[in-house]
Design a protein around this motif. Structure first.
Motif, PDB file in Angstrom:
ATOM      1  N   ILE A 287       5.876  24.192  83.583  1.00 11.42           N
ATOM      2  CA  ILE A 287       5.413  23.796  82.258  1.00 11.42           C
ATOM      3  C   ILE A 287       3.893  23.888  82.262  1.00 11.42           C
ATOM      4  CG2 ILE A 287       5.337  21.970  80.536  1.00 11.42           C
ATOM      5  CD1 ILE A 287       7.905  20.869  81.672  1.00 11.42           C
ATOM      6  N   ASP A 288       3.348  24.708  81.375  1.00 11.53           N
ATOM      7  CA  ASP A 288       1.906  24.932  81.355  1.00 11.53           C
ATOM      8  C   ASP A 288       1.237  23.842  80.513  1.00 11.53           C
ATOM      9  OD1 ASP A 288      -0.651  25.847  81.394  1.00 11.53           O
ATOM     10  OD2 ASP A 288      -0.245  27.808  80.496  1.00 11.53           O
ATOM     11  N   PHE A 289       0.639  22.866  81.200  1.00 14.18           N
ATOM     12  CA  PHE A 289      -0.019  21.778  80.488  1.00 14.18           C
ATOM     13  C   PHE A 289      -1.285  22.252  79.768  1.00 14.18           C
ATOM     14  CE2 PHE A 289       1.789  18.041  83.189  1.00 14.18           C
ATOM     15  CZ  PHE A 289       2.992  18.175  82.509  1.00 14.18           C
ATOM     16  N   ASN A 290      -1.810  23.420  80.146  1.00 12.68           N
ATOM     17  CA  ASN A 290      -2.961  23.948  79.403  1.00 12.68           C
ATOM     18  C   ASN A 290      -2.619  24.124  77.933  1.00 12.68           C
ATOM     19  OD1 ASN A 290      -5.138  24.573  81.465  1.00 12.68           O
ATOM     20  ND2 ASN A 290      -3.396  25.635  82.387  1.00 12.68           N
ATOM     21  N   GLU A 291      -1.343  24.490  77.661  1.00  9.62           N
ATOM     22  CA  GLU A 291      -0.924  24.697  76.281  1.00  9.62           C
ATOM     23  C   GLU A 291      -0.763  23.383  75.532  1.00  9.62           C
ATOM     24  OE1 GLU A 291       2.579  27.066  76.373  1.00  9.62           O
ATOM     25  OE2 GLU A 291       1.545  28.845  77.187  1.00  9.62           O
ATOM     26  N   LYS A 292      -0.664  22.265  76.270  1.00 12.06           N
ATOM     27  CA  LYS A 292      -0.530  20.961  75.615  1.00 12.06           C
ATOM     28  C   LYS A 292      -1.892  20.325  75.331  1.00 12.06           C
ATOM     29  CE  LYS A 292       3.018  18.425  76.127  1.00 12.06           C
ATOM     30  NZ  LYS A 292       3.772  18.976  74.995  1.00 12.06           N
ATOM     31  N   ASP A 293      -2.959  20.909  75.892  1.00 19.60           N
ATOM     32  CA  ASP A 293      -4.290  20.368  75.630  1.00 19.60           C
ATOM     33  C   ASP A 293      -4.589  20.328  74.133  1.00 19.60           C
ATOM     34  OD1 ASP A 293      -4.550  20.133  78.326  1.00 19.60           O
ATOM     35  OD2 ASP A 293      -6.112  21.664  78.560  1.00 19.60           O
ATOM     36  N   ALA A 294      -4.196  21.390  73.418  1.00 13.00           N
ATOM     37  CA  ALA A 294      -4.478  21.452  71.978  1.00 13.00           C
ATOM     38  C   ALA A 294      -3.754  20.337  71.236  1.00 13.00           C
ATOM     39  CB  ALA A 294      -4.072  22.819  71.429  1.00 13.00           C
ATOM     40  N   GLU A 295      -2.524  19.992  71.676  1.00 15.72           N
ATOM     41  CA  GLU A 295      -1.796  18.880  71.065  1.00 15.72           C
ATOM     42  C   GLU A 295      -2.570  17.583  71.260  1.00 15.72           C
ATOM     43  OE1 GLU A 295       2.468  18.495  71.778  1.00 15.72           O
ATOM     44  OE2 GLU A 295       2.391  20.440  72.805  1.00 15.72           O
ATOM     45  N   ALA A 296      -3.032  17.338  72.494  1.00 17.64           N
ATOM     46  CA  ALA A 296      -3.738  16.101  72.795  1.00 17.64           C
ATOM     47  C   ALA A 296      -5.068  16.004  72.047  1.00 17.64           C
ATOM     48  CB  ALA A 296      -3.973  15.994  74.298  1.00 17.64           C
TER      49      ALA A 296
END
Length: 600
Positions: A287-296
């Protein structure tokens, strides 16, 4: 999603404020650091040569002129016992180094206790002591320091790149968790208003100029256009809400007024936005957490705030043990805690959000991957014995059950799918089906030279995966046995896959292929060696017509080639060997090449 109420803890401070630079190029004027960390807008050259012409200090070596290139010096004093580190943040396109000395004497620096000299080839944003705050493995970090109260340090930070957009210092380590306000000794700064203050924009800073014999107080603010009197402020304390340089004039009765100045700089406070839950197969899927940075971040700029992910709320709050952004789930259910941190000041953070990672278990398949079909069993059942009704099963041969029956050799592959919503987690396992037939011994040859040298070869009707055994000895892969003792032996051939066996009894004896009864005392008689190993052995000799000519017993001296006193002609003659076997039965020996030649 879960929200948590938090309180700000002064653990470490980090920032870049170009309008309020605090930097000294000389060790003698090193900027003191208290529990608020000074920041600067870059370095430009150096003053005096603090290394007195030396070409090396620890890992730092002389460049084009001196060890220092574009240097900044800081000093701090330890107030508590604990683990201390620091992070020096900078533009990843630049190359910064540092050397840390355990001393307060610029004329006796000695060797640095921590030192970094690596170029920034991996485009890191930090160097320092302890651990990179982004959670990556960074060779530009030295080991943590274990510090004691009263220790004093000098820190030289140097820029070796052509670019120079500045740096910041962020302290870290357990000492700042346990003693946030006393980890560093603030007595090092002699100033009524205290050291520079870096705060978050959702805080109110109170400056305290309380003096025992003061008559009144005058407060001033320089927001970039010079000091201006703050109207109506005459108390010993001032609540500050904007960045700037603050000055207080303490009016005293005898005219010995005091003037003190300090800097207050505010960094933006982040907000962590709600994040969606994630689902992934427990098969090493990343799971690429880099892609969740924008959500946060929501609409906040990634240039202003950094997002990190943690296994516990405590780690998220402390900014410790950040997970890799390439996260591999290993649990059926796991809560991930999110921390959004100001790049200017790591004291400004939000650890109020979390999300769930649901791991989908893979079907477990535990059946044999090799199955053998024996010749007397035309079919075999393969596959998963206990199926799961929530999984879908499909064989490469088209069947959709967990078990299938096959009658042909080959490779059969079973795919089992666990479907959760739009995600399918698949386990694949193959079975190799092999036909195997019982061995059949077609012939055995015995080559005998003497009692200590002989060779037995076993021949089979068909090739296969077989093992060979003589008597009770260990099985072997070879069909050849060497140097067997004379006498009776049992040869057993087994299918290695459990598909039957074949057994033969043999007798190992030796006899000459010819003899020459001409009276020259060489090969004058024909006899069989090794008979003493048998019980009641009898050799019976015949001519080609089956006429009985002679019998040799265990103690016989052999046959001289005559019958009833008459010499027999040159020819081939036959014999058989009978004996009493281990079961007490009289039997004839098999697999003996039972003819020889008489020559005159």
């Amino acid at each position: 999603m879960t929200k948590y109420g938090i309180s700000i803890l002064l653990i470490c401070f980090f920032g870049i404020f170009t309008c309020f630079a605090q930097v000294s190029a000389d060790c003698a004027n090193a900027v003191p650091i208290c529990y608020n960390t000074p920041v600067n807008g870059g370095t430009n050259g150096y003053g005096i040569d603090d290394y007195n012409g030396a070409s090396i200090s620890g890992c730092i070596t002389q460049g084009s002129g001196t060890i220092e290139t574009n240097s900044a010096w800081y000093t701090f004093k330890i107030g508590e016992v604990g683990q201390l580190g620091f992070n020096i943040g900078f533009d990843s396109n630049e190359d910064w180094d540092f050397a840390l000395y355990r001393t307060n004497d610029c004329n006796a620096l000695g060797d640095p206790v921590r030192c970094n000299y690596f170029d920034n080839s991996d485009d890191s944003s930090y160097i320092g002591v302890g651990e990179d705050p982004t959670g990556i493995e960074n060779i530009q970090y030295d080991d943590w320091l274990l510090v004691e109260p009263g220790e004093e340090y000098l820190l030289m930070i140097n820029n070796f790149s052509n670019n120079n957009s500045g740096f910041s210092i962020q302290f870290s380590g357990t000492i700042f968790v346990e003693f946030p306000n006393s980890a560093l000794d603030c007595d090092i700064i002699d100033n009524l208003l205290g050291p520079p203050i870096i705060a978050c924009d959702n805080e109110t800073v109170v400056l305290d100029a309380t003096t025992t014999d003061a008559i009144t107080y005058e407060w001033y603010l320089d927001a970039g256009t010079g000091y201006q009197r703050i109207p109506g402020e005459s108390d010993p304390e001032l609540s500050v809400a904007v960045s700037g340089m603050y000055r207080v004039l303490v009016v005293r009765p005898l005219g010995n007024n005091l003037i003190s100045e300090t800097q207050v700089a505010y960094a933006p406070s982040p907000e962590t936005y709600e994040l969606e839950d994630e689902t992934a197969c427990l098969d090493g899927t990343v799971i690429d957490f880099n892609e969740k940075d924008a959500e946060a971040l929501g609409g906040q700029s990634p240039l202003d705030f950094r997002v990190s992910y943690h296994e516990s709320f405590e780690d998220a709050f402390d900014g410790a043990n950040a997970l890799s952004k390439e996260f591999v789930p290993t649990q059926v259910s796991q809560t991930i805690y999110v921390r959004t941190t100001s790049i200017e000041n790591s004291m400004c953070f939000d650890a109020s959000e979390s999300f769930e990672v649901e791991g989908i278990e893979l079907p477990i398949l535990d059946f044999d991957t090799e199955v053998y079909i024996c010749g007397d069993e035309p079919v075999v059942t393969i596959g998963q014995r206990i199926p799961d009704a929530s999984f879908a099963y499909e064989w490469s041969s088209g069947q959709t059950s967990s078990l299938i029956t096959v009658a042909e050799p080959g490779v059969y592959t079973l795919s089992v799918t666990n479907t959760q919503g739009l995600i399918q987690c698949i386990t694949v396992r193959s079975v190799t089906v092999v036909f195997s037939s019982p061995p059949v011994i077609s012939d055995i040859t015995i080559e005998y030279e003497d009692d200590a040298s002989n060779m037995v070869n076993v021949y089979l009707e068909e090739n296969g995966d077989f093992e060979y055994q003589v008597d009770d000895q260990a099985p072997q892969n070879s069909s050849v046995f060497n140097n067997l003792f004379p006498g009776e032996h049992t040869i057993t051939v087994r299918d290695s896959n459990g598909c039957g066996s074949d057994t033969r009894d043999i007798v190992v004896v030796g006899f000459p292929k010819f003899f020459t009864p001409n009276g020259d005392n060489v090969n004058d008689v024909w006899k069989v060696d090794g008979l003493s190993a048998l019980e009641d052995p009898v050799i019976t000799i015949y001519d080609r017509y089956g006429k009985l000519l002679y019998q040799i017993f265990e103690d016989s001296s052999g046959w001289n080639g005559s019958f009833n006193g008459q010499l027999l002609p040159e020819s081939d003659y036959w014999f058989k060997l009978s004996y009493t076997n281990s079961l007490g039965e009289n039997t004839n020996a098999s697999y003996i090449n039972n003819h020889f030649t008489l020559k005159r």
